[in-house]
Scaffold this active site. Structure first.
Site, mmCIF file in Angstrom:
data_model
loop_
_atom_site.group_PDB
_atom_site.id
_atom_site.type_symbol
_atom_site.label_atom_id
_atom_site.label_comp_id
_atom_site.label_asym_id
_atom_site.label_seq_id
_atom_site.Cartn_x
_atom_site.Cartn_y
_atom_site.Cartn_z
ATOM 1 N NE ARG A 31 40.777 34.011 31.572
ATOM 2 C CZ ARG A 31 40.948 35.313 31.841
ATOM 3 N NH1 ARG A 31 39.900 36.044 32.213
ATOM 4 N NH2 ARG A 31 42.121 35.863 31.745
ATOM 5 C CD GLN A 86 25.526 32.556 41.799
ATOM 6 O OE1 GLN A 86 26.742 32.548 41.985
ATOM 7 N NE2 GLN A 86 24.941 33.299 40.871
ATOM 8 N N GLY A 91 24.915 34.856 37.121
ATOM 9 C CA GLY A 91 25.480 36.193 37.064
ATOM 10 C C GLY A 91 25.774 36.770 38.425
ATOM 11 C CG ASP A 114 37.767 37.455 40.730
ATOM 12 O OD1 ASP A 114 37.361 38.484 41.297
ATOM 13 O OD2 ASP A 114 37.263 37.019 39.675
ATOM 14 N N GLY A 150 35.236 46.893 31.691
ATOM 15 C CA GLY A 150 34.140 47.829 31.528
ATOM 16 C C GLY A 150 34.599 49.244 31.852
ATOM 17 C CB ALA A 371 79.740 16.758 59.597
ATOM 18 C CB ALA A 414 83.553 10.161 64.815
#
Length: 455
Positions: A31, A86, A91, A114, A150, A371, A414
């Site tokens: 998702r 895994q 599951g 998550d 659930g 500057a 400058a």
């Protein structure tokens, strides 16, 4: 002491008996619509998995992470903790079973990558509930919209089973207490229950939630409730954004509790490792990337962006300043509007107040950078360093072509282009001599207008 958001200032005492946290992180995060493993998506500028590991290691003696196949970046992110693969996604029960050889002999908690925002206190409560005599403890929440979570079916304060939304009756769907997935039990009990799991369901998967009913048949199952924002899962970009908002609110509150002034808290964004001392003032719309340390008495003014840098006591940064990695601004230094520093040592009391880029440079104490000054640090292949001494004045619109050194108490006029070293106390001018041609300016203007009229 600075506020350290990675731990939010919390220190918990580990339980005396051996404990192991097993984090299930093999999910692809379909998702999320991403090529990244779900657990590698970032909150507070660090992967979700890192948040959970950093919290779990405060409570548990060992941390084990279950990853999916072909997830090298996730395995690197979990180092030095052990990982198991895994190889088939059959599951959550199957994922937990992959790690059973690493459970050890004490209590085991099964966590999910998550659910990255579970706090150390909640993990400790989960362990306490297990050791109060329960055969299994689990986390539950009461979300404002229970949706398709659930439901936990209780009797006399004990959980009997978990019923998935699709299998629940109308009465069961009205139950507000929902399963957060996290559970804790004795390692040997977990091994036994996992061996008894079946996959006789529509998905053909082994569900970890089925062990709850097994545990209830042989003992008590206790639910530890925690707030929704702490336990809500992250399975989509929208849920990731909500988790980020929760984390940012925690870090803002921790900063203010630690003596930091946030003028507009909701507009300031921290990273999980940001360190800020007391009596720092942070104005609106400031972003802290990874690796930032701010010392006491500093002011970070509005619309500034800081990453991989340190700011000394009493420094003034911004507004509209950008401090990039490798930058250190010493005590009472000033960085003003539209100034960018990258890999710069800005000395005590030194100032760069306007419209300036300084990269790969050392600026001595008390030096003023005018500057429009630029250090030309990159020749297209290599980076080179500019070294400016103490109490030096760099005039506006100067270009310093690295590698170059400018001595103490020097003055650069400058508009100069400096390509050679400047001695201490010297005046350096590196610009074309001005000349004047009387009347020539007006003549050129008339000629241009005539061209324009002729098309």
């Amino acid at each position: 002491m600075p506020v350290r958001f990675g731990y939010l200032g919390l220190t918990m005492t580990k339980a005396k008996l051996h404990t192991t946290a097993v984090i299930l992180a093999a999910g692809l995060g379909t998702r999320m619509k991403s090529s990244l493993p779900k657990a590698m998506h970032r909150l507070g500028n660090r992967p979700m998995i890192t948040h959970l590991i950093e919290t779990a290691k405060q409570i548990f003696d060992d941390v084990v992470v279950v990853v999916g196949p072909d997830m090298p970046e996730l395995e690197r992110a979990t180092q030095p903790y052990r990982t198991v693969v895994q190889s088939e996604r059959l599951g959550t029960g199957h994922a937990a079973k992959m790690a059973e050889s690493l459970f050890g002999d004490g209590d085991v908690a099964i966590l999910y990558a998550d659910n990255p925002l579970i706090t150390a206190q909640t993990m400790h409560r989960l362990l306490d509930a297990r050791r109060s005599g329960a055969s299994l403890s689990l986390l539950g929440m009461r979300p404002s919209d229970p949706g398709k979570y659930g439901r936990l079916i209780e009797e006399n304060g004990h959980v009997l089973r978990i019923v998935e939304y699709k299998d629940a009756t109308e009465a069961e769907r009205k139950i507000g207490l929902c399963n957060a997935g996290v559970m804790c039990a004795d390692a040997n009990d977990f091994r036994r229950w996992l061996s008894e799991l079946g996959n006789n369901n529509a998905q053909g998967e082994y569900y970890l939630t089925d062990v709850v009913e097994m545990a209830a048949r042989s003992g008590q199952v206790l639910c530890v409730e925690a707030p929704e924002e702490e336990l809500a899962g992250v399975n989509s970009r929208a849920e990731l954004a909500r988790a980020e908002a929760t984390l940012q609110q925690r870090m803002r509150q921790a900063a203010m509790d630690g003596g930091v002034t946030l003028v507009a808290p909701e507009t300031v964004f921290f990273s999980a490792d940001t360190q800020i001392s007391q009596d720092v003032v942070i104005e609106p719309n400031v972003f802290f990337g990874p690796g930032v340390k701010i010392a006491s008495g500093s002011v970070i003014r509005a619309f500034s962006h800081l990453e991989g840098c340190t700011v000394g006591e009493g420094a003034m940064i911004g507004p509209y300043a950008r401090l990039r990695p490798g930058t250190h601004c010493a005590t009472n230094s000033h960085v003003g509007n539209f100034v960018e520093l990258k890999n710069v040592e800005l000395g005590t009391g030194a100032k760069a107040n306007h419209l300036t880029y300084l990269g790969d440079a050392s600026i001595g104490a008390g030096t003023n950078v005018g500057a429009g000054t630029i250090t030309c640090n990159y020749d297209g292949v290599f980076k080179h360093r500019t070294v400016i001494g103490e109490r030096t004045f760099i005039g506006s619109n100067s270009i310093l072509v690295a590698p170059v050194e400018i001595g103490d108490d020097a003055l650069v006029a400058a508009g100069s282009v400096i390509t050679e070293n400047v001695s201490a106390t010297a005046l350096a001018l590196g610009r074309a001599r001005q000349c004047e041609k009387p009347g020539r300016g007006l003549a050129i203007k008339h000629a241009l207008k005539a061209k324009k009229e002729q098309g």
